[in-house]
Design an enzyme around this catalytic site. Structure first.
Site, PDB file in Angstrom:
ATOM      1  N   SER A  52       0.803  -1.222   0.000  1.00 27.49           N
ATOM      2  CA  SER A  52       0.000   0.000   0.000  1.00 27.49           C
ATOM      3  C   SER A  52       0.838   1.275   0.000  1.00 27.49           C
ATOM      4  O   SER A  52       1.728   1.444   0.837  1.00 27.49           O
ATOM      5  CB  SER A  52      -0.878  -0.043   1.268  1.00 27.49           C
ATOM      6  OG  SER A  52      -1.266   1.244   1.670  1.00 27.49           O
ATOM      7  N   GLY A  53       0.499   2.192  -0.897  1.00 29.45           N
ATOM      8  CA  GLY A  53       1.175   3.486  -0.908  1.00 29.45           C
ATOM      9  C   GLY A  53       0.917   4.259   0.374  1.00 29.45           C
ATOM     10  O   GLY A  53       1.813   4.942   0.891  1.00 29.45           O
ATOM     11  N   LEU A  54      -0.297   4.144   0.875  1.00 29.19           N
ATOM     12  CA  LEU A  54      -0.615   4.799   2.150  1.00 29.19           C
ATOM     13  C   LEU A  54       0.259   4.214   3.257  1.00 29.19           C
ATOM     14  O   LEU A  54       0.836   4.947   4.060  1.00 29.19           O
ATOM     15  CB  LEU A  54      -2.108   4.608   2.481  1.00 29.19           C
ATOM     16  CG  LEU A  54      -2.561   5.071   3.864  1.00 29.19           C
ATOM     17  CD1 LEU A  54      -2.348   6.570   4.035  1.00 29.19           C
ATOM     18  CD2 LEU A  54      -4.035   4.716   4.091  1.00 29.19           C
ATOM     19  N   ASP A  64       0.503  10.564   2.130  1.00 20.65           N
ATOM     20  CA  ASP A  64       0.327   9.772   0.904  1.00 20.65           C
ATOM     21  C   ASP A  64      -0.070  10.743  -0.207  1.00 20.65           C
ATOM     22  O   ASP A  64      -1.237  10.865  -0.549  1.00 20.65           O
ATOM     23  CB  ASP A  64      -0.768   8.721   1.167  1.00 20.65           C
ATOM     24  CG  ASP A  64      -1.015   7.823  -0.025  1.00 20.65           C
ATOM     25  OD1 ASP A  64      -0.137   7.716  -0.903  1.00 20.65           O
ATOM     26  OD2 ASP A  64      -2.120   7.229  -0.079  1.00 20.65           O
ATOM     27  N   ASP A  91       0.982  -1.189  -5.229  1.00 18.29           N
ATOM     28  CA  ASP A  91       0.337   0.104  -5.450  1.00 18.29           C
ATOM     29  C   ASP A  91       1.397   1.028  -6.042  1.00 18.29           C
ATOM     30  O   ASP A  91       2.420   1.277  -5.406  1.00 18.29           O
ATOM     31  CB  ASP A  91      -0.167   0.614  -4.089  1.00 18.29           C
ATOM     32  CG  ASP A  91      -0.858   1.959  -4.169  1.00 18.29           C
ATOM     33  OD1 ASP A  91      -0.996   2.502  -5.272  1.00 18.29           O
ATOM     34  OD2 ASP A  91      -1.272   2.451  -3.087  1.00 18.29           O
ATOM     35  N   ASP A  93       0.695   4.203  -7.214  1.00 12.73           N
ATOM     36  CA  ASP A  93       0.111   5.549  -7.302  1.00 12.73           C
ATOM     37  C   ASP A  93      -0.351   5.821  -8.745  1.00 12.73           C
ATOM     38  O   ASP A  93      -0.962   4.971  -9.368  1.00 12.73           O
ATOM     39  CB  ASP A  93       1.125   6.598  -6.830  1.00 12.73           C
ATOM     40  CG  ASP A  93       1.162   6.725  -5.308  1.00 12.73           C
ATOM     41  OD1 ASP A  93       0.444   5.978  -4.627  1.00 12.73           O
ATOM     42  OD2 ASP A  93       1.911   7.586  -4.819  1.00 12.73           O
ATOM     43  N   GLU A 120      -3.203   4.250 -10.900  1.00 15.77           N
ATOM     44  CA  GLU A 120      -4.505   4.937 -10.839  1.00 15.77           C
ATOM     45  C   GLU A 120      -4.549   6.150 -11.755  1.00 15.77           C
ATOM     46  O   GLU A 120      -3.503   6.783 -12.009  1.00 15.77           O
ATOM     47  CB  GLU A 120      -4.820   5.323  -9.394  1.00 15.77           C
ATOM     48  CG  GLU A 120      -3.883   6.329  -8.771  1.00 15.77           C
ATOM     49  CD  GLU A 120      -3.950   6.336  -7.238  1.00 15.77           C
ATOM     50  OE1 GLU A 120      -3.567   5.320  -6.610  1.00 15.77           O
ATOM     51  OE2 GLU A 120      -4.368   7.366  -6.675  1.00 15.77           O
ATOM     52  N   LYS A 126      -0.334  12.625  -7.029  1.00 13.58           N
ATOM     53  CA  LYS A 126      -1.692  12.242  -6.614  1.00 13.58           C
ATOM     54  C   LYS A 126      -1.891  12.462  -5.108  1.00 13.58           C
ATOM     55  O   LYS A 126      -0.937  12.618  -4.354  1.00 13.58           O
ATOM     56  CB  LYS A 126      -1.962  10.807  -7.024  1.00 13.58           C
ATOM     57  CG  LYS A 126      -1.085   9.796  -6.292  1.00 13.58           C
ATOM     58  CD  LYS A 126      -1.870   8.997  -5.328  1.00 13.58           C
ATOM     59  CE  LYS A 126      -1.235   8.882  -3.978  1.00 13.58           C
ATOM     60  NZ  LYS A 126      -1.854   7.849  -3.159  1.00 13.58           N
ATOM     61  N   ASN A 128      -4.033  10.903  -1.647  1.00 14.60           N
ATOM     62  CA  ASN A 128      -4.756   9.713  -1.191  1.00 14.60           C
ATOM     63  C   ASN A 128      -6.240   9.895  -1.504  1.00 14.60           C
ATOM     64  O   ASN A 128      -6.790  10.991  -1.374  1.00 14.60           O
ATOM     65  CB  ASN A 128      -4.552   9.493   0.321  1.00 14.60           C
ATOM     66  CG  ASN A 128      -5.307   8.269   0.801  1.00 14.60           C
ATOM     67  OD1 ASN A 128      -6.479   8.350   1.168  1.00 14.60           O
ATOM     68  ND2 ASN A 128      -4.668   7.121   0.757  1.00 14.60           N
ATOM     69  N   SER A 129      -6.895   8.801  -1.869  1.00 12.33           N
ATOM     70  CA  SER A 129      -8.272   8.866  -2.350  1.00 12.33           C
ATOM     71  C   SER A 129      -9.258   9.404  -1.313  1.00 12.33           C
ATOM     72  O   SER A 129     -10.361   9.798  -1.660  1.00 12.33           O
ATOM     73  CB  SER A 129      -8.723   7.478  -2.807  1.00 12.33           C
ATOM     74  OG  SER A 129      -7.893   7.040  -3.840  1.00 12.33           O
ATOM     75  N   ARG A 163      -6.606   1.443 -12.276  1.00 13.18           N
ATOM     76  CA  ARG A 163      -7.509   1.822 -11.182  1.00 13.18           C
ATOM     77  C   ARG A 163      -8.292   3.067 -11.575  1.00 13.18           C
ATOM     78  O   ARG A 163      -7.696   4.102 -11.897  1.00 13.18           O
ATOM     79  CB  ARG A 163      -6.682   2.039  -9.923  1.00 13.18           C
ATOM     80  CG  ARG A 163      -7.403   2.687  -8.773  1.00 13.18           C
ATOM     81  CD  ARG A 163      -6.602   2.473  -7.509  1.00 13.18           C
ATOM     82  NE  ARG A 163      -6.802   3.526  -6.548  1.00 13.18           N
ATOM     83  CZ  ARG A 163      -6.174   3.601  -5.380  1.00 13.18           C
ATOM     84  NH1 ARG A 163      -5.293   2.669  -5.044  1.00 13.18           N
ATOM     85  NH2 ARG A 163      -6.396   4.586  -4.550  1.00 13.18           N
ATOM     86  N   HIS A 194     -12.566   2.190  -7.486  1.00 14.09           N
ATOM     87  CA  HIS A 194     -12.427   2.671  -6.098  1.00 14.09           C
ATOM     88  C   HIS A 194     -13.624   3.569  -5.772  1.00 14.09           C
ATOM     89  O   HIS A 194     -14.227   4.180  -6.657  1.00 14.09           O
ATOM     90  CB  HIS A 194     -11.114   3.421  -5.923  1.00 14.09           C
ATOM     91  CG  HIS A 194     -10.641   3.457  -4.494  1.00 14.09           C
ATOM     92  ND1 HIS A 194     -11.212   2.705  -3.490  1.00 14.09           N
ATOM     93  CD2 HIS A 194      -9.637   4.166  -3.890  1.00 14.09           C
ATOM     94  CE1 HIS A 194     -10.577   2.941  -2.348  1.00 14.09           C
ATOM     95  NE2 HIS A 194      -9.621   3.827  -2.562  1.00 14.09           N
TER      96      HIS A 194
END
Ligand code: SPV
Ligand code: MG
Length: 312
Positions: A52-54, A64, A91, A93, A120, A126, A128-129, A163, A194
């Site tokens: 995970s990037g987070l 992130d 991940d 990004d 993504e 980017k 974080n979502s 993504r 997502h």
């Protein structure tokens, strides 16, 4: 006594992941960010690791937000991959830059034995979502990046996942489907849809419209904000992989904050000790048993060599 290795020998994880992805059975991936979290994940019945990037960003004490480099992300993916027999979905990004960065990314991750990369459709850098400032990439440019990624890979089983962030960025379901069509046409091996909705409704609506057009393209979800959806519901909707991306990271915070506060208040570790596992369990988890076994193997083998030489 034989020699033991602390990390898993390299396997054909890309092929294993590809077979699982296309098996028709819902696969479960779990978010990790280092060797230790990869080892913990391996103690339970998961099918893949999501690096995970987070999680990587949090482990560096950073947001992130596209701050870390591809080299930082790749290093974390390699460490998790080495610590586990599970295949890694990395991940990546939004791909760390332009088409040249995507090509470099594919070559590097594939050479490192990583099974799959996920990119993504957001502009660099980017966010974080679940944070502000979502900026979607141009869908045609992103589809072209996917095309470049697929052209760059050297082995058949390496998996490139596209993504779709439309729903996260406040765009419509139609926009998400339009983008997923383009990315699939460009050769994406699977699509992540997502969502930051509190329910699975929009993800299930997406699945309902996506599958008839792309019956052979696996769909992946990340049920962070809609945790109540069951694996049975996802499987019934034709989802191929569910990613529990950050539950372990969040669990650490809950547990660690509790223990740290207690020790700080009590001014002794005694009260918190019953909440903690024994240090020996940590030693076992990180494969310490192999260390003394290997020393014994070394002593015995050297002794045999000595004895054989003495005989001649
Ligand atoms: C991550 O784990 O870094 C992800 C998933 O990209 S999410 O944080 O849900 O966007
Ligand atoms: Mg991420």
């Amino acid at each position: 006594m034989s020699l033991r290795f602390p990390s898993e020998p390299h396997q054909d994880k890309a092929r294993i992941f590809r077979q699982r992805l296309l098996s028709g059975r819902l696969q479960r991936a779990v978010g990790v960010h280092d060797g230790f979290t990869a080892l913990l994940a391996g103690r339970h019945s998961y099918d893949a690791l999501w690096v995970s990037g987070l999680g990587i960003s949090a482990a560096h004490g950073l947001p992130d937000a596209g701050i870390l480099s591809m080299a930082d992300f790749l290093a974390a993916a390699r460490i998790a991959d080495r610590a586990s027999r599970l295949p890694v979905i990395a991940d990546c990004d939004s791909g760390f830059g332009d088409v040249n960065n995507i090509v470099h990314l594919v070559r590097e991750y594939e050479a490192a034995g990583i099974a799959a990369v996920c990119v993504e459709d957001k502009n660099f850098p980017k966010r974080n979502s679940f944070s502000d400032g979502q900026e979607l990439a141009d869908p045609h440019e992103f589809a072209t990046k996917i095309l470049a990624a697929k052209k760059a890979q050297r082995t058949a089983d390496f998996t490139v996942i596209a993504r779709v962030e439309s729903l996260v960025a406040g765009a419509s379901l139609d926009d998400a489907l339009y983008r997923a069509d383009l990315y699939t046409a460009a050769g994406a091996d699977a699509v992540v849809i997502h969502s930051k909705s509190k329910t699975a409704d929009e993800v299930l609506a997406f699945a309902h419209r996506f599958h008839p057009k792309h019956p052979d393209v696996p769909l992946i979800v990340i049920p962070t904000t809609y945790p109540l959806v069951s694996e049975e519901e996802l499987a019934a909707a034709g989802v191929s992989v569910t990613i529990y991306a950050n539950q372990m990271l969040r669990a650490f915070v809950t547990a660690a904050d509790d223990v740290l506060a207690r020790i700080a208040t009590d001014r002794t570790a005694g009260g918190a000790d019953t909440q903690l596992i024994d240090v020996r369990q940590i030693l076992d988890l990180i494969g310490t048993g192999a260390v003394s076994e290997n020393s014994t193997w070394f002593d015995e083998t050297a002794e045999l060599s000595r004895a054989a030489t003495a005989r001649t």
